[in-house]
Design a protein around this motif. Structure first.
Motif, PDB file in Angstrom:
ATOM      1  N   GLU A   9      -2.048  -5.292  -9.067  1.00  0.00           N
ATOM      2  CA  GLU A   9      -3.453  -4.926  -8.913  1.00  0.00           C
ATOM      3  C   GLU A   9      -3.603  -3.563  -8.235  1.00  0.00           C
ATOM      4  N   ALA A  10      -2.779  -3.291  -7.220  1.00  0.00           N
ATOM      5  CA  ALA A  10      -2.861  -2.002  -6.528  1.00  0.00           C
ATOM      6  C   ALA A  10      -2.491  -0.853  -7.457  1.00  0.00           C
ATOM      7  N   LEU A  11      -1.480  -1.048  -8.305  1.00  0.00           N
ATOM      8  CA  LEU A  11      -1.098   0.001  -9.256  1.00  0.00           C
ATOM      9  C   LEU A  11      -2.213   0.271 -10.260  1.00  0.00           C
ATOM     10  N   LYS A  12      -2.864  -0.782 -10.730  1.00  0.00           N
ATOM     11  CA  LYS A  12      -3.968  -0.603 -11.684  1.00  0.00           C
ATOM     12  C   LYS A  12      -5.125   0.162 -11.041  1.00  0.00           C
ATOM     13  N   GLN A  13      -5.470  -0.211  -9.810  1.00  0.00           N
ATOM     14  CA  GLN A  13      -6.597   0.424  -9.141  1.00  0.00           C
ATOM     15  C   GLN A  13      -6.312   1.887  -8.826  1.00  0.00           C
ATOM     16  N   LYS A  14      -5.144   2.170  -8.267  1.00  0.00           N
ATOM     17  CA  LYS A  14      -4.834   3.545  -7.865  1.00  0.00           C
ATOM     18  C   LYS A  14      -4.590   4.442  -9.071  1.00  0.00           C
TER      19      LYS A  14
ATOM     20  N   ASN B 277       4.812 -10.563  -2.941  1.00  0.00           N
ATOM     21  CA  ASN B 277       3.396 -10.343  -3.288  1.00  0.00           C
ATOM     22  C   ASN B 277       3.267  -9.481  -4.543  1.00  0.00           C
ATOM     23  N   ILE B 278       3.900  -9.939  -5.620  1.00  0.00           N
ATOM     24  CA  ILE B 278       3.956  -9.171  -6.863  1.00  0.00           C
ATOM     25  C   ILE B 278       2.569  -8.966  -7.463  1.00  0.00           C
TER      26      ILE B 278
ATOM     27  N   GLU C  41       0.822  -1.209   0.000  1.00  0.00           N
ATOM     28  CA  GLU C  41       0.000   0.000   0.000  1.00  0.00           C
ATOM     29  C   GLU C  41       0.859   1.263   0.000  1.00  0.00           C
ATOM     30  N   THR C  42       1.887   1.311   0.837  1.00  0.00           N
ATOM     31  CA  THR C  42       2.699   2.528   0.927  1.00  0.00           C
ATOM     32  C   THR C  42       3.518   2.766  -0.337  1.00  0.00           C
ATOM     33  N   SER C  43       4.119   1.712  -0.879  1.00  0.00           N
ATOM     34  CA  SER C  43       4.967   1.880  -2.070  1.00  0.00           C
ATOM     35  C   SER C  43       4.144   2.279  -3.289  1.00  0.00           C
ATOM     36  N   THR C  44       3.014   1.614  -3.517  1.00  0.00           N
ATOM     37  CA  THR C  44       2.187   1.950  -4.682  1.00  0.00           C
ATOM     38  C   THR C  44       1.580   3.340  -4.560  1.00  0.00           C
ATOM     39  N   THR C  45       1.229   3.746  -3.339  1.00  0.00           N
ATOM     40  CA  THR C  45       0.678   5.094  -3.148  1.00  0.00           C
ATOM     41  C   THR C  45       1.734   6.161  -3.448  1.00  0.00           C
ATOM     42  N   LYS C  46       2.968   5.952  -3.007  1.00  0.00           N
ATOM     43  CA  LYS C  46       4.040   6.907  -3.292  1.00  0.00           C
ATOM     44  C   LYS C  46       4.302   7.009  -4.794  1.00  0.00           C
ATOM     45  N   ILE C  47       4.241   5.893  -5.500  1.00  0.00           N
ATOM     46  CA  ILE C  47       4.487   5.902  -6.944  1.00  0.00           C
ATOM     47  C   ILE C  47       3.410   6.709  -7.659  1.00  0.00           C
ATOM     48  N   VAL C  48       2.155   6.460  -7.312  1.00  0.00           N
ATOM     49  CA  VAL C  48       1.051   7.134  -8.004  1.00  0.00           C
ATOM     50  C   VAL C  48       1.014   8.616  -7.648  1.00  0.00           C
ATOM     51  N   LYS C  49       1.274   8.962  -6.380  1.00  0.00           N
ATOM     52  CA  LYS C  49       1.193  10.371  -5.961  1.00  0.00           C
ATOM     53  C   LYS C  49       2.388  11.200  -6.421  1.00  0.00           C
ATOM     54  N   SER C  50       3.403  10.559  -7.018  1.00  0.00           N
ATOM     55  CA  SER C  50       4.484  11.330  -7.641  1.00  0.00           C
ATOM     56  C   SER C  50       4.048  11.937  -8.969  1.00  0.00           C
ATOM     57  N   HIS C  51       2.837  11.594  -9.420  1.00  0.00           N
ATOM     58  CA  HIS C  51       2.200  12.148 -10.620  1.00  0.00           C
ATOM     59  C   HIS C  51       3.021  11.912 -11.899  1.00  0.00           C
ATOM     60  N   PRO C  52       3.286  10.654 -12.238  1.00  0.00           N
ATOM     61  CA  PRO C  52       3.929  10.396 -13.536  1.00  0.00           C
ATOM     62  C   PRO C  52       2.920  10.550 -14.672  1.00  0.00           C
ATOM     63  N   ALA C  53       3.401  10.911 -15.842  1.00  0.00           N
ATOM     64  CA  ALA C  53       2.510  11.054 -16.994  1.00  0.00           C
ATOM     65  C   ALA C  53       1.879   9.721 -17.357  1.00  0.00           C
ATOM     66  N   LYS C  54       2.679   8.665 -17.323  1.00  0.00           N
ATOM     67  CA  LYS C  54       2.201   7.306 -17.599  1.00  0.00           C
ATOM     68  C   LYS C  54       2.989   6.329 -16.735  1.00  0.00           C
ATOM     69  N   ILE C  55       2.401   5.181 -16.484  1.00  0.00           N
ATOM     70  CA  ILE C  55       3.067   4.105 -15.756  1.00  0.00           C
ATOM     71  C   ILE C  55       3.077   2.869 -16.646  1.00  0.00           C
TER      72      ILE C  55
ATOM     73  N   VAL D 170       0.307  -1.850 -19.818  1.00  0.00           N
ATOM     74  CA  VAL D 170       0.762  -3.187 -19.440  1.00  0.00           C
ATOM     75  C   VAL D 170       1.488  -3.785 -20.638  1.00  0.00           C
ATOM     76  N   ALA D 171       2.803  -3.956 -20.502  1.00  0.00           N
ATOM     77  CA  ALA D 171       3.604  -4.518 -21.586  1.00  0.00           C
ATOM     78  C   ALA D 171       3.401  -6.018 -21.679  1.00  0.00           C
ATOM     79  N   ASN D 172       3.611  -6.538 -22.873  1.00  0.00           N
ATOM     80  CA  ASN D 172       3.510  -7.981 -23.084  1.00  0.00           C
ATOM     81  C   ASN D 172       4.544  -8.704 -22.231  1.00  0.00           C
ATOM     82  N   LYS D 173       4.148  -9.850 -21.671  1.00  0.00           N
ATOM     83  CA  LYS D 173       5.071 -10.566 -20.790  1.00  0.00           C
ATOM     84  C   LYS D 173       6.267 -11.138 -21.547  1.00  0.00           C
ATOM     85  N   TYR D 174       6.174 -11.198 -22.875  1.00  0.00           N
ATOM     86  CA  TYR D 174       7.297 -11.684 -23.684  1.00  0.00           C
ATOM     87  C   TYR D 174       8.198 -10.550 -24.180  1.00  0.00           C
TER      88      TYR D 174
END
Length: 408
Positions: free
Chosen positions: A342-347, A336-337, A298-312, A357-361
């Motif tokens: 899921e948290a990044l997608k939701q936030k 818990n990858i 929760e803390t790591s994903t919230t910090k990433i999103v609140k840094s306001h990147p143009a795209k993730i 979301v890049a292709n896994k290959y």
């Protein structure tokens, strides 16, 4: 899970989970509801299995191989008559339990989950649904359907200024009990998306970031920021040590029970008080580990999103395939990858940030982030480009390659 409400993208359903402290009468009602909810679930599942068996025997058509929710509701209405323990359980709550069985079969046929199984007292979670339109808060007191007025309201730690007259709507309301004997009330509430959060706090848009997820370190951003998972080595040792002692207690108890059966003893052999203490110690250690990992996510994903990147940009990883490698399987589970993704997608959806979301290959770890040359990577932790001589950390190089996909 983020859910839509009347196709209005301005709102989302935010989930809450609060601890409740029922008194003796309320606790008795909750424990009885756990048993009845489990009974109704198993009854509905048994009816579905009987219907499917008729289809396998060729007695019904393919369209009728499973019963619909409407049919099960009608059958339950007839079944609950002359059964006082079912009459005491709210009918709407029983309908929700039956709908859970239908949803379990839908998830099975869409290859999301395994075939539904019967719930047992020993292994299944103690849980029952509550009718959401009969739920309301008054300060830190909770009112639910089924409890009579003389039993009062349930005390909680959730302090709110909401009142019954405010007509606040709640969704997916449930009461659960964990292995430590604590009671929890979970619900979702409709709230506005904080789309003006960045403008209100004068946070400027930063460059798109790529995120490389792995076992160690867990989260590596293309700007060089690293979020490493909490060190669970000590608590893993504690859990392993407790599990070893519990297995000895279980074997000793099983031996005593077999001797009691041979002598036809009328007394039931129960675990000792010390065995129960060791079991509770094990459960507390598991709960502490789960809380540490959840807090990190929760803390790591919230910090990433609140840094306001143009795209993730993240990679579509298959966690099951990563766990097949036994050398890193435990670290992958501790990281818990899947929950991080899921948290990044939701936030990102909540704060209005586009996520790719890049292709896994996609060979993010094989490409050079400077010149684009490709090189096969084994277990090396450092990427050395054979053409331009670029030397960079393997995970940082992969994150930079993922960030480039935001400009395509």
């Amino acid at each position: 899970m983020i859910q839509r409400y009347k196709n209005d993208d301005r709102y989302y359903l935010k989930g809450y989970k609060i601890e409740i402290f029922p008194d003796e009468i309320q606790r008795e009602y909750i424990e009885r509801s756990f048993i009845v909810a489990r009974y109704v679930y198993n009854w509905a599942l048994g009816k579905e299995n009987e219907q499917y068996k008729l289809y396998e025997d060729g007695l019904v058509d393919k369209k009728e191989k499973f019963l619909s929710a409407y049919t099960l509701h009608r059958m339950y209405t007839e079944f609950r008559k002359d059964k006082p323990f079912l009459e005491a359980f709210p009918y709407e709550a029983a309908r929700i339990v039956i709908n859970d069985v239908i949803y379990a079969f839908e998830s099975f046929w869409s290859f999301k989950n395994r075939y539904p199984r019967y719930k047992t007292k020993k292994y299944s979670e103690n849980s029952f649904p509550v009718r959401s339109d009969r739920v309301y808060f008054e300060d830190n007191m909770l009112r639910i359907e089924g409890l009579k007025r003389r039993t009062g309201k349930i005390f909680t730690n959730y302090h709110t200024h909401e009142h019954k007259s405010d007509n606040v709507k709640y969704y997916n309301t449930r009461i659960t009990k964990d292995k430590l004997g604590h009671y929890w009330f979970s619900f979702k509430k409709r709230e506005l998306k904080p789309l003006t959060y960045f403008s209100d706090n004068n946070i400027q848009v930063s460059e798109p970031i790529g995120i490389d997820l792995n076992a160690n370190p867990t989260i590596v951003l293309s700007n060089g920021t690293i979020y490493d998972r909490p060190n669970c080595d000590k608590i893993n040792k504690r859990i392993k040590r407790c599990r070893r002692k519990i297995n000895k207690d279980f074997k000793h108890l099983k031996k005593l029970q077999e001797e009691s059966e041979k002598t036809n003893s009328i007394f039931e052999i129960l675990p000792s008080k010390n065995a129960i203490k060791r079991l509770n110690k094990y459960r507390k250690a598991c709960k502490k580990k789960a809380d540490m990992i959840e807090n990190f996510v929760e803390t790591s994903t919230t910090k990433i999103v609140k840094s306001h990147p143009a795209k993730i940009v993240i990679e579509d990883l298959s966690v099951k395939e990563m766990e097949r490698n036994h050398t890193v399987a435990k670290r992958v589970r501790d990281s818990n990858i899947y929950s991080i993704i899921e948290a990044l997608k939701q936030k990102s959806d909540i704060y209005g940030i586009e996520i790719i979301v890049a292709n896994k290959y996609y060979p993010s770890s094989q490409l050079c982030s400077c010149c684009g040359a490709r090189k096969k990577m084994g277990s090396q932790s450092t990427y050395i480009c054979p053409q331009c001589g670029n030397i960079m950390d393997r995970h940082l190089n992969a994150a930079k390659n993922l960030a480039k996909l935001a400009y395509i």
